[in-house]
Scaffold this motif. Sequence first.
Motif, PDB file in Angstrom:
ATOM      1  N   VAL A  60       0.852  -1.187   0.000  1.00 38.20           N
ATOM      2  CA  VAL A  60       0.000   0.000   0.000  1.00 38.20           C
ATOM      3  C   VAL A  60       0.894   1.245   0.000  1.00 38.20           C
ATOM      4  O   VAL A  60       2.037   1.212   0.456  1.00 38.20           O
ATOM      5  N   SER A  61       0.358   2.350  -0.512  1.00 37.13           N
ATOM      6  CA  SER A  61       1.120   3.591  -0.639  1.00 37.13           C
ATOM      7  C   SER A  61       1.436   4.174   0.737  1.00 37.13           C
ATOM      8  O   SER A  61       0.674   4.001   1.691  1.00 37.13           O
ATOM      9  N   VAL A  90      -5.105   9.032  -0.182  1.00 35.84           N
ATOM     10  CA  VAL A  90      -5.174   8.115  -1.332  1.00 35.84           C
ATOM     11  C   VAL A  90      -4.544   8.827  -2.525  1.00 35.84           C
ATOM     12  O   VAL A  90      -4.462  10.059  -2.559  1.00 35.84           O
ATOM     13  N   GLU A  91      -4.110   8.054  -3.526  1.00 31.67           N
ATOM     14  CA  GLU A  91      -3.385   8.611  -4.654  1.00 31.67           C
ATOM     15  C   GLU A  91      -4.302   9.507  -5.498  1.00 31.67           C
ATOM     16  O   GLU A  91      -5.523   9.456  -5.372  1.00 31.67           O
ATOM     17  N   ARG A 129      -8.334   5.875 -12.774  1.00 35.43           N
ATOM     18  CA  ARG A 129      -8.149   5.474 -11.374  1.00 35.43           C
ATOM     19  C   ARG A 129      -8.903   6.449 -10.492  1.00 35.43           C
ATOM     20  O   ARG A 129      -8.587   7.632 -10.493  1.00 35.43           O
ATOM     21  N   TYR A 186      -2.681  -3.317  -4.341  1.00 33.65           N
ATOM     22  CA  TYR A 186      -2.629  -2.648  -3.035  1.00 33.65           C
ATOM     23  C   TYR A 186      -2.700  -3.624  -1.875  1.00 33.65           C
ATOM     24  O   TYR A 186      -3.192  -3.290  -0.816  1.00 33.65           O
ATOM     25  N   PHE A 227      -4.442   3.765   4.423  1.00 33.00           N
ATOM     26  CA  PHE A 227      -3.225   2.969   4.181  1.00 33.00           C
ATOM     27  C   PHE A 227      -2.457   2.720   5.479  1.00 33.00           C
ATOM     28  O   PHE A 227      -1.882   1.650   5.670  1.00 33.00           O
ATOM     29  N   ASP A 233     -12.237   1.213  -4.051  1.00 33.74           N
ATOM     30  CA  ASP A 233     -11.371   0.670  -5.105  1.00 33.74           C
ATOM     31  C   ASP A 233     -10.127   0.024  -4.485  1.00 33.74           C
ATOM     32  O   ASP A 233      -9.790  -1.121  -4.806  1.00 33.74           O
ATOM     33  N   ARG A 234      -9.455   0.736  -3.582  1.00 33.01           N
ATOM     34  CA  ARG A 234      -8.238   0.182  -2.965  1.00 33.01           C
ATOM     35  C   ARG A 234      -8.572  -1.039  -2.106  1.00 33.01           C
ATOM     36  O   ARG A 234      -7.826  -2.018  -2.085  1.00 33.01           O
ATOM     37  N   ARG A 257      -9.223  -4.076  -4.396  1.00 30.72           N
ATOM     38  CA  ARG A 257      -7.971  -4.617  -4.934  1.00 30.72           C
ATOM     39  C   ARG A 257      -7.203  -5.387  -3.876  1.00 30.72           C
ATOM     40  O   ARG A 257      -6.618  -6.431  -4.153  1.00 30.72           O
TER      41      ARG A 257
END
Length: 330
Positions: free
Chosen positions: A152-153, A181-182, A196, A237, A290, A320-321, A324
């Motif tokens: 994860v980021s 989040v990105e 995305r 992720y 995250f 979404d994250r 995934r």
Amino acid sequence: MRLGLKTQILPADAVAVAKAAACLAEGGLVAFPTETVYGLGADATNADAIARLYEAKGRPLFNPLIATVGSFAAAQRIARFDATATALAQAFWPGPLTLVLPKTSSCAVADLATAGLDTVAVRLPIHGIARSILDAFGGPVVAPSANLSGHVSPTSAEHVASDLAGRIDLIIDGGPVAIGVESTIVGCFDKPVLLRPGGLPREAIERVLGQKLAGPSQDFSSETSQPLAPGMLASHYAPRTKMRIDATEVRAGETLLAFGPERVAGMEQALAVMNLSERADLNEAATHLFGYLRALDSKGASAIAVAPVPHHGLGEAINDRLRRAAIGHQ
Ligand code: TXA
Ligand code: MG
């Protein structure tokens, strides 16, 4: 690979900004905060530096990088803006929006960074330290999230260090990020496509466009003919621990990632409970997502049960994250 590098960690100030710019100019790898997540920067025009970046992250070479720039003029030097792209840039830059656009003929971004595509992903961040580094360096900087590929980021400098210490030159510690989040990625093709979901909610983009955004494909497992973000692999992720999303109860041996004030059945027996937002605020939940996944991943649980999260605003990116992360274990 230059493993065993001594990774310097500096508090985000003017000295650190100057060091970051100098390090980038020498082909070094510098992690720095942005408003979304921490990025791992390298000189976008230096193929050697970019090769080192892919290696440091363990990232597959087919997955292209975002080129981060300090101004709209700098973005126009590398990418062609049509009317839609210009409208989106005017409305949301600087900020958590990445645009995928055709490269200009004079685009200086190395082919390795764009994985040989004739498009380039461009982002103009709003974070003060990111902007200062871009200004001081004076050219485009590729900046994928500063995590090992598949993790994860990172939303703090500590997350970056736990993934990349010894593999990169410098980490600029600007504290926890604001969004968590990105960036949202929109491809400006024949029609704009959401590649995305991310830190800029879809609804805000659709208001500016005056139309619904196509995509992303809901089918994570199959190939499509859509030019989707190549990095949106199903399990991109994933924490190590199995994830059970939309959970309405906690089972024996599980931890709980909660959302909102409601009680979840069986939560008293959870190995650990972390609540993304007690007050059911999706923006607050994104800032925690995250970090809490990393923390719950370390509890040795049989699974992380995840309570349902609403799908509007930043909820689309959060879901979404989470999806995934869960698919990675099926
Ligand atoms: O918020 C963010 O965007 C963060 C911060 C650090 O700026 N960066 C980030 O980068 O999330 P990364 O590399 O983790 O994700 C970039 C995504 C990948 O899924 C990649 O496949 C996609 O952008 N991408 C890059 N270039 C593309 C292109 N030309 N066409 C389609 N997708 C592209
Ligand atoms: Mg990433």
